[in-house]
Design a protein around this motif. Sequence first.
Motif, mmCIF file in Angstrom:
data_model
loop_
_atom_site.group_PDB
_atom_site.id
_atom_site.type_symbol
_atom_site.label_atom_id
_atom_site.label_comp_id
_atom_site.label_asym_id
_atom_site.label_seq_id
_atom_site.Cartn_x
_atom_site.Cartn_y
_atom_site.Cartn_z
ATOM 1 N N LEU A 31 -8.452 2.126 14.770
ATOM 2 C CA LEU A 31 -9.674 1.963 13.989
ATOM 3 C C LEU A 31 -10.176 3.283 13.424
ATOM 4 C CD1 LEU A 31 -11.618 -0.707 16.077
ATOM 5 C CD2 LEU A 31 -10.638 -0.961 13.797
ATOM 6 N N LYS A 32 -9.949 4.364 14.146
ATOM 7 C CA LYS A 32 -10.373 5.680 13.660
ATOM 8 C C LYS A 32 -9.151 6.504 13.288
ATOM 9 C CE LYS A 32 -14.678 5.721 16.313
ATOM 10 N NZ LYS A 32 -15.492 6.449 17.320
ATOM 11 N N SER A 33 -8.385 5.968 12.397
ATOM 12 C CA SER A 33 -7.163 6.632 11.966
ATOM 13 C C SER A 33 -6.899 6.293 10.510
ATOM 14 C CB SER A 33 -5.979 6.188 12.836
ATOM 15 O OG SER A 33 -5.592 4.865 12.490
ATOM 16 N N ASP A 34 -5.768 6.736 9.995
ATOM 17 C CA ASP A 34 -5.382 6.398 8.623
ATOM 18 C C ASP A 34 -5.092 4.915 8.459
ATOM 19 O OD1 ASP A 34 -5.585 9.053 7.954
ATOM 20 O OD2 ASP A 34 -3.446 9.478 8.203
ATOM 21 N N TYR A 35 -4.977 4.192 9.567
ATOM 22 C CA TYR A 35 -4.674 2.762 9.540
ATOM 23 C C TYR A 35 -5.926 1.921 9.834
ATOM 24 C CZ TYR A 35 0.007 4.721 9.971
ATOM 25 O OH TYR A 35 1.157 5.439 9.779
ATOM 26 N N GLU A 41 -6.138 -1.485 7.950
ATOM 27 C CA GLU A 41 -5.142 -2.436 8.447
ATOM 28 C C GLU A 41 -5.516 -2.948 9.837
ATOM 29 O OE1 GLU A 41 -4.535 0.470 7.118
ATOM 30 O OE2 GLU A 41 -3.155 0.205 5.423
ATOM 31 N N ALA A 42 -6.020 -2.038 10.673
ATOM 32 C CA ALA A 42 -6.420 -2.442 12.027
ATOM 33 C C ALA A 42 -7.588 -3.428 11.984
ATOM 34 C CB ALA A 42 -6.788 -1.213 12.849
ATOM 35 N N LYS A 43 -8.519 -3.196 11.059
ATOM 36 C CA LYS A 43 -9.668 -4.111 10.935
ATOM 37 C C LYS A 43 -9.216 -5.511 10.531
ATOM 38 C CE LYS A 43 -13.401 -0.851 9.871
ATOM 39 N NZ LYS A 43 -14.326 -0.348 8.820
ATOM 40 N N LEU A 44 -8.225 -5.585 9.640
ATOM 41 C CA LEU A 44 -7.716 -6.894 9.241
ATOM 42 C C LEU A 44 -7.225 -7.671 10.461
ATOM 43 C CD1 LEU A 44 -5.648 -5.978 6.027
ATOM 44 C CD2 LEU A 44 -7.831 -7.197 6.108
ATOM 45 N N VAL A 45 -6.532 -6.983 11.358
ATOM 46 C CA VAL A 45 -5.977 -7.629 12.545
ATOM 47 C C VAL A 45 -7.083 -8.008 13.525
ATOM 48 C CG1 VAL A 45 -4.528 -7.257 14.583
ATOM 49 C CG2 VAL A 45 -3.738 -6.484 12.340
ATOM 50 N N VAL A 64 4.146 1.506 13.133
ATOM 51 C CA VAL A 64 2.742 1.080 13.204
ATOM 52 C C VAL A 64 2.505 -0.122 12.296
ATOM 53 C CG1 VAL A 64 0.356 1.717 12.677
ATOM 54 C CG2 VAL A 64 1.834 3.333 13.874
ATOM 55 N N ARG A 65 2.956 -0.027 11.064
ATOM 56 C CA ARG A 65 2.720 -1.113 10.110
ATOM 57 C C ARG A 65 3.459 -2.385 10.521
ATOM 58 N NH1 ARG A 65 -0.020 0.200 5.656
ATOM 59 N NH2 ARG A 65 -0.398 2.401 5.259
ATOM 60 N N ARG A 66 4.638 -2.230 11.069
ATOM 61 C CA ARG A 66 5.374 -3.421 11.534
ATOM 62 C C ARG A 66 4.609 -4.092 12.663
ATOM 63 N NH1 ARG A 66 10.290 -5.741 9.834
ATOM 64 N NH2 ARG A 66 11.024 -7.177 11.429
ATOM 65 N N PHE A 67 4.121 -3.278 13.606
ATOM 66 C CA PHE A 67 3.369 -3.830 14.740
ATOM 67 C C PHE A 67 2.133 -4.580 14.256
ATOM 68 C CE2 PHE A 67 -0.270 -3.057 17.643
ATOM 69 C CZ PHE A 67 0.131 -3.873 18.699
ATOM 70 N N LEU A 68 1.331 -3.951 13.405
ATOM 71 C CA LEU A 68 0.110 -4.600 12.923
ATOM 72 C C LEU A 68 0.440 -5.841 12.094
ATOM 73 C CD1 LEU A 68 -1.971 -1.436 11.933
ATOM 74 C CD2 LEU A 68 -2.295 -2.893 13.946
ATOM 75 N N ALA A 69 1.518 -5.780 11.331
ATOM 76 C CA ALA A 69 1.916 -6.935 10.518
ATOM 77 C C ALA A 69 2.298 -8.124 11.392
ATOM 78 C CB ALA A 69 3.074 -6.558 9.603
ATOM 79 N N THR A 70 2.916 -7.866 12.543
ATOM 80 C CA THR A 70 3.308 -8.972 13.437
ATOM 81 C C THR A 70 2.096 -9.655 14.071
ATOM 82 O OG1 THR A 70 3.544 -7.536 15.389
ATOM 83 C CG2 THR A 70 5.492 -7.844 13.996
#
Length: 752
Positions: free
Chosen positions: A331-335, A338-342, A385-391
């Motif tokens: 949540l406190k990163s460049d992602y 994306e993290a908020k969407l999840v 990271v993106r693969r994990f969040l996408a899953t």
Amino acid sequence: MSINLIIAEKADAGRRIAYILSEKNMHQKKSKNISYIEFDDNGEKNIMVALSGHIVESDFPESFKDWIKSDLDKLIDSEIVYNIKNKKASDALQSFNDIKRVIIATDYDREGELIGVESLKFLKNYTEVKRAKFSALTNQEIKDAFKNLIDVNYGLADSARAREEIDLLWGAVLTRFFSVTSNRLWKDFISVGRVQTPTLALIVKREEEIQNFIPEKYYQISVKFNKKIDFTARYEKDIKDKSEAESIFNDINNRDGTVKSYDREEKEVYKPVPFSTTEFLREASRLGITPSNAMKVAEKLYMSGLISYPRTDNTVYQRSIPLKSIAEKFLKSDYENEAKLVINQERIIPSRGKIETTDHPPIYPVNLPQKPLNGAYKTVYDLIVRRFLATLYKNARIESSRAEIEINGHMFVATGQRILDPGWYEIYKFRKLNEIRLPELKSGESVSGREWNLEEKETEPPKRYDIASLLKMMESLNLGTKSTRHDIIQKLNDRNFATGNPVRPTPLGIGFIKSVTSIDSDIAKPDMTAKLEKEMDEIAENKKNEIDVVNESRLMLHEVLKNFRSNRDSIKETITEYANKGEVIGKCPIDNGDISVIKYRNFEKIKCSNDECKINFNISGTPLIQLTDKKCPVCGLPLIKIIRRGQSPEIRCIDPECSYNKNTYGKCPSDGGDLIIRQSRYGKRFLGCSNYPKCTVTYPLPQKGIINSTGEVCPYCGAPLLLLINGKRRWKFCPNIKCEYNRKDKGEKAKE
């Protein structure tokens, strides 16, 4: 105080485990020239030793060292000896006394278990052996693993040792046979491997399919319609007969169409499954990172506590993994977006793959980096990271549409796709959903035609395997393991059997496989290797005995060798024929023969197919060589373009000794000889004296950019000053990197 001896596989992992268990209160010590870490935990003294891999390695007795004189049948039946290859580690282990408990904390896989079990042979007076099983080097996972120690899986270690011995036997015996038979020894030996040979056979078979492919002509008819927007419909099938295609085209040309049907359907595009090793390597290769490099980077990220263990077949997250908590770390990163969407979903439902194992979870991120990552490390971490969040995010939704349009009795089909919800594509930027515009149509309405096209096309040969598809094929055929497949592909490249991506076999690779398949040997078929892989699993499950499996493999190898021996002459002829072919790069301007590049381990030969032609030269290193259409202004031979990794392309005369290639860059300060650019055996350029070997003065050079002479001499050391041009950058420097001249103010040098 009782003492626990903890065995780690690598230094980075050992330090991190000790750091976590000791709550940062640990002491670095040394014994027998090897460093170890000492710390207290729950009233017990702990000693952490990192082994840096295997302490011992398998080999044959000294009497079999001579490849030519050794009896290969006796080699097959020979005892396999284990020699100490890390004496520092073995001496250190033997120096520890009063050990109550040994805790194996190596990677939890076959190799890791074997490394841990091997270390027990060098210990004395211990009373108990346990294993710490973990899949990530995080505080919680390490502490849980050491609180809940399990028994050592000796079956897992036995399966690793069986694989090692079988690979040694097959590799040594067949490599010696083919190398001696084809008279290719020393650095140019023919490497034969239990897994690499059937993998190479796949590549060669695909190349043969491409070369033998006979294209067939077919015809496509399409019409561009307009209803507010343009859209295209194609005739319902491809047509092989030209006259039939022309007849249909004449029937529909310059005519409008009538909609016969129009259907719309909402569909879900399922999110990707969690990363197994093979799937991770496939995706990394699509980003331009070779499997071997991707694996090295992933292992480093694992050692740094940033991702989970990267060697796994699993594609299902265990329920014990706190998926939401991990997503919240971002949540406190460049992602953050994306993290908020999840996290903002009502319920997080991860995707599931087909393979579920209990040894390690799929690859997923476990922590944020403390410092910014760069290069391949940044790319690989971003991918994971993106693969994990996408899953963890929702499926994408699309609307697909299909219309059937009749023109003068002939049916045409138009399709469309509209994105309703991009879903996981918002996170996983490495994939894209494309929209195909198709307006809403009604049955019975007329649509205006704008363009009518008849195209002649040809069927295309199958595509070469790229690294991603080759990894997938190896996995489906059970060739190799998650830990070895990337190494196999790299070995095929390093040993001059295959090259590039998509992967092409070299002439040597084709010749080797032809020599094997011409006698219908099983070593080029995946079935035999897959059978051995199954037996390895049965050893790990204690269903089969290690010795029995190895001995069965010895018997099989005897039969294979017997078959090869009876075809020795044809094998030699085939390999020699193809190895001497090389890759044709153009026509010889002297006699119109084929100019080919023949690759060896450390150099390349460029020669004409006419043996009488004077074009027959060796090029140091193993660069990419391209023939130009220009002639050398000095000797009249062709000019070639030399492309070496990490260097700017270079135009040279095909004759390495031609003076055209020996531009001087000043005088040698030692003996006054000419300083010229040379190439090392590994393709690195450097400045060397023309009076070599009498004068050994050399200067390393930057590998990128154009080097020009300035005509000036360094006032400090007497070496010639050079000018480097790399893009817009111009830098005058002394090639003597330790020279005081190079310590001048960089701002001043940049202006020169």
